[in-house]
Design a protein around this motif. Structure first.
Motif, PDB file in Angstrom:
ATOM      1  N   SER A   1      11.493  18.980   1.651  1.00 11.55           N
ATOM      2  CA  SER A   1      12.627  19.745   1.330  1.00 11.55           C
ATOM      3  C   SER A   1      13.769  18.870   1.283  1.00 11.55           C
ATOM      4  N   ASP A   2      13.794  17.709   1.948  1.00 10.35           N
ATOM      5  CA  ASP A   2      14.957  16.934   2.255  1.00 10.35           C
ATOM      6  C   ASP A   2      14.434  15.373   2.124  1.00 10.35           C
ATOM      7  N   GLU A   3      15.233  14.175   1.558  1.00  8.82           N
ATOM      8  CA  GLU A   3      14.862  12.883   1.942  1.00  8.82           C
ATOM      9  C   GLU A   3      16.469  12.487   2.743  1.00  8.82           C
ATOM     10  N   VAL A   4      15.801  11.860   3.760  1.00 12.30           N
ATOM     11  CA  VAL A   4      17.100  11.248   4.454  1.00 12.30           C
ATOM     12  C   VAL A   4      17.024   9.731   4.878  1.00 12.30           C
ATOM     13  N   SER A   5      18.179   9.211   4.574  1.00 14.63           N
ATOM     14  CA  SER A   5      18.097   7.627   4.772  1.00 14.63           C
ATOM     15  C   SER A   5      19.243   7.279   6.113  1.00 14.63           C
ATOM     16  N   ILE A   6      19.048   6.421   6.788  1.00 11.59           N
ATOM     17  CA  ILE A   6      19.970   5.962   7.697  1.00 11.59           C
ATOM     18  C   ILE A   6      20.810   4.929   7.360  1.00 11.59           C
ATOM     19  N   GLY A   7      20.672   4.380   6.285  1.00 14.06           N
ATOM     20  CA  GLY A   7      21.555   3.267   5.634  1.00 14.06           C
ATOM     21  C   GLY A   7      20.696   2.639   4.430  1.00 14.06           C
TER      22      GLY A   7
ATOM     23  N   MET B   1       1.140  -1.227  -0.014  1.00 12.67           N
ATOM     24  CA  MET B   1      -0.059  -0.109   0.014  1.00 12.67           C
ATOM     25  C   MET B   1       0.930   1.379   0.024  1.00 12.67           C
ATOM     26  N   VAL B   2       0.282   2.408  -0.648  1.00  7.99           N
ATOM     27  CA  VAL B   2       1.021   3.551  -0.845  1.00  7.99           C
ATOM     28  C   VAL B   2       0.259   4.722   0.096  1.00  7.99           C
ATOM     29  N   LEU B   3       1.234   5.459   0.933  1.00  6.34           N
ATOM     30  CA  LEU B   3       0.828   6.541   1.529  1.00  6.34           C
ATOM     31  C   LEU B   3       0.062   7.740   0.548  1.00  6.34           C
ATOM     32  N   ARG B   4      -1.054   7.957   0.863  1.00  4.22           N
ATOM     33  CA  ARG B   4      -1.658   8.904  -0.356  1.00  4.22           C
ATOM     34  C   ARG B   4      -1.356  10.519   0.021  1.00  4.22           C
TER      35      ARG B   4
ATOM     36  N   GLY C   1       7.380   6.914   6.492  1.00  4.96           N
ATOM     37  CA  GLY C   1       6.668   6.223   5.428  1.00  4.96           C
ATOM     38  C   GLY C   1       6.387   4.971   6.283  1.00  4.96           C
ATOM     39  N   ARG C   2       5.469   4.177   5.483  1.00  5.97           N
ATOM     40  CA  ARG C   2       5.282   2.712   5.972  1.00  5.97           C
ATOM     41  C   ARG C   2       4.747   1.987   4.830  1.00  5.97           C
ATOM     42  N   TYR C   3       4.615   0.771   4.800  1.00  3.07           N
ATOM     43  CA  TYR C   3       4.052  -0.281   3.710  1.00  3.07           C
ATOM     44  C   TYR C   3       4.776  -0.123   2.548  1.00  3.07           C
ATOM     45  N   GLU C   4       4.514   0.375   1.191  1.00  2.22           N
ATOM     46  CA  GLU C   4       5.307   0.710   0.267  1.00  2.22           C
ATOM     47  C   GLU C   4       6.003   1.830   0.129  1.00  2.22           C
ATOM     48  N   GLY C   5       5.545   2.743   1.208  1.00  2.00           N
ATOM     49  CA  GLY C   5       6.330   3.999   1.131  1.00  2.00           C
ATOM     50  C   GLY C   5       5.258   5.187   0.792  1.00  2.00           C
ATOM     51  N   PHE C   6       6.033   6.402   0.193  1.00  4.16           N
ATOM     52  CA  PHE C   6       4.993   7.691   0.001  1.00  4.16           C
ATOM     53  C   PHE C   6       4.684   7.571  -1.481  1.00  4.16           C
ATOM     54  N   ASP C   7       3.581   8.180  -1.811  1.00  3.30           N
ATOM     55  CA  ASP C   7       3.334   8.456  -3.061  1.00  3.30           C
ATOM     56  C   ASP C   7       4.353   9.534  -3.656  1.00  3.30           C
ATOM     57  N   GLU C   8       4.748   9.206  -4.802  1.00  2.71           N
ATOM     58  CA  GLU C   8       6.017  10.304  -5.174  1.00  2.71           C
ATOM     59  C   GLU C   8       5.583  11.567  -5.199  1.00  2.71           C
ATOM     60  N   ARG C   9       4.650  12.131  -5.368  1.00  2.46           N
ATOM     61  CA  ARG C   9       3.894  13.278  -5.432  1.00  2.46           C
ATOM     62  C   ARG C   9       4.128  14.132  -3.942  1.00  2.46           C
ATOM     63  N   ILE C  10       4.178  13.400  -2.929  1.00  2.00           N
ATOM     64  CA  ILE C  10       4.643  13.874  -1.698  1.00  2.00           C
ATOM     65  C   ILE C  10       6.140  14.272  -1.350  1.00  2.00           C
ATOM     66  N   LEU C  11       6.795  13.260  -2.183  1.00  2.00           N
ATOM     67  CA  LEU C  11       8.420  13.673  -2.076  1.00  2.00           C
ATOM     68  C   LEU C  11       8.612  14.801  -2.960  1.00  2.00           C
ATOM     69  N   GLU C  12       8.005  14.664  -4.086  1.00  2.00           N
ATOM     70  CA  GLU C  12       8.199  15.925  -5.167  1.00  2.00           C
ATOM     71  C   GLU C  12       7.793  17.098  -4.750  1.00  2.00           C
ATOM     72  N   ASN C  13       6.714  17.256  -4.020  1.00  2.00           N
ATOM     73  CA  ASN C  13       6.175  18.610  -3.813  1.00  2.00           C
ATOM     74  C   ASN C  13       6.008  19.072  -2.347  1.00  2.00           C
TER      75      ASN C  13
END
Ligand SMILES: C[S@@+](CC[C@H](N)C(=O)[O-])C[C@H]1O[C@@H](n2cnc3c(N)ncnc32)[C@H](O)[C@@H]1O
Length: 224
Positions: free
Chosen positions: A131-137, A59-62, A116-128
């Motif tokens: 300001s940052d995407e951060v990974s811990i590994g 599932m994808v976060l809307r 995020g959870r499940y499959e992650g975010f709808d890409e439009r959340i990340l695009e719009n």
């Protein structure tokens, strides 16, 4: 510092809030609030996610749900919000968290973390909205909550007064004081155990020699 975490599992942070340095930060006036997007979802029955267009598992976060949650919290269009506040999505492929990033974030007056959870975010959340995407590994966790706690832990311990002694964070691995290198080894009592002894210099009481020895150890450990 004003810290907001958007999470479907706010109760995960109850434990985190009780940890000594986090509790210290809160006592100093910093804030840590969890916002559950289910509370403001415009959909029925607390729905926050949906099946992916094009098919596939998970599932994808809307995007509409995340927009509603951000608007409810800040009373602003999230597209504008990210220009005035760091809005960070935790993603496996984001900028890798390191000491420099933790230090950069510690200078901010406010941070928003999106888990995020499940499959992650709808890409439009990340695009719009972010300001940052951060990974811990470079591995995949079940959700962004643990990643958010790792980011918060690394950031909070850089704030003045949060650790028992502020010096603890000055001379440690990756710090400027050690020229970005690794920390030197530590020893404590007993001075001898099963024939394993402590380096003489540390027992000498000679502060200048101890400082030189530590610098040298740090340099050696940091060699590529
Ligand atoms: C199961 S993961 C989704 C993984 C995504 N489908 C992929 O393959 O990249 C669910 C959520 O956990 C969080 N997450 C997982 N691994 C992470 C990592 N290494 N760093 C930061 N967040 C992570 C993210 O918020 C992500 O949206």
């Amino acid at each position: 510092m004003n810290l907001d975490v958007f999470t479907l599992f706010p109760q995960w942070f109850d434990w985190f809030r009780e940890q000594r340095h986090v509790a210290n930060a809160l006592a100093l006036g910093h804030s840590l609030d969890c916002i559950d997007p289910r509370a403001s979802t415009p959909l029925n029955w607390g729905q926050v996610d949906d099946t992916p267009f094009g098919g596939g598992a998970g599932m994808v976060l809307r995007v509409d749900v995340m927009e509603a949650a951000l608007r409810a919290r800040y009373g602003a269009d999230p597209v504008e919000l990210r220009t005035t506040r760091r809005v960070i999505a935790l993603t496996p492929g984001g900028r890798l968290l390191d000491d420099a990033l933790a230090g950069e974030l510690a200078q901010e007056p406010a941070l928003t973390l999106l888990c995020g959870r499940y499959e992650g975010f709808d890409e439009r959340i990340l695009e719009n909205f972010v300001s940052d995407e951060v990974s811990i590994g470079r591995y995949v966790l079940a959700g962004g909550e643990l990643a958010a706690m790792v980011v918060l832990d690394a950031v909070l311990r850089k704030l003045p007064g949060v650790l028992g002694k502020d010096e603890s964070a000055v001379e440690e691995s990756f710090s400027q004081a050690l020229e970005g290198g690794l920390e030197y080894p530590h020893y404590t009592r007993p001075a001898e155990w099963r024939g394993w002894t402590v380096p003489e210099v540390l027992l000498s009481g000679h502060h200048e020699r101890i400082r030189e020895w530590r610098r040298e150890q740090s340099r050696r450990r940091s060699l590529p």
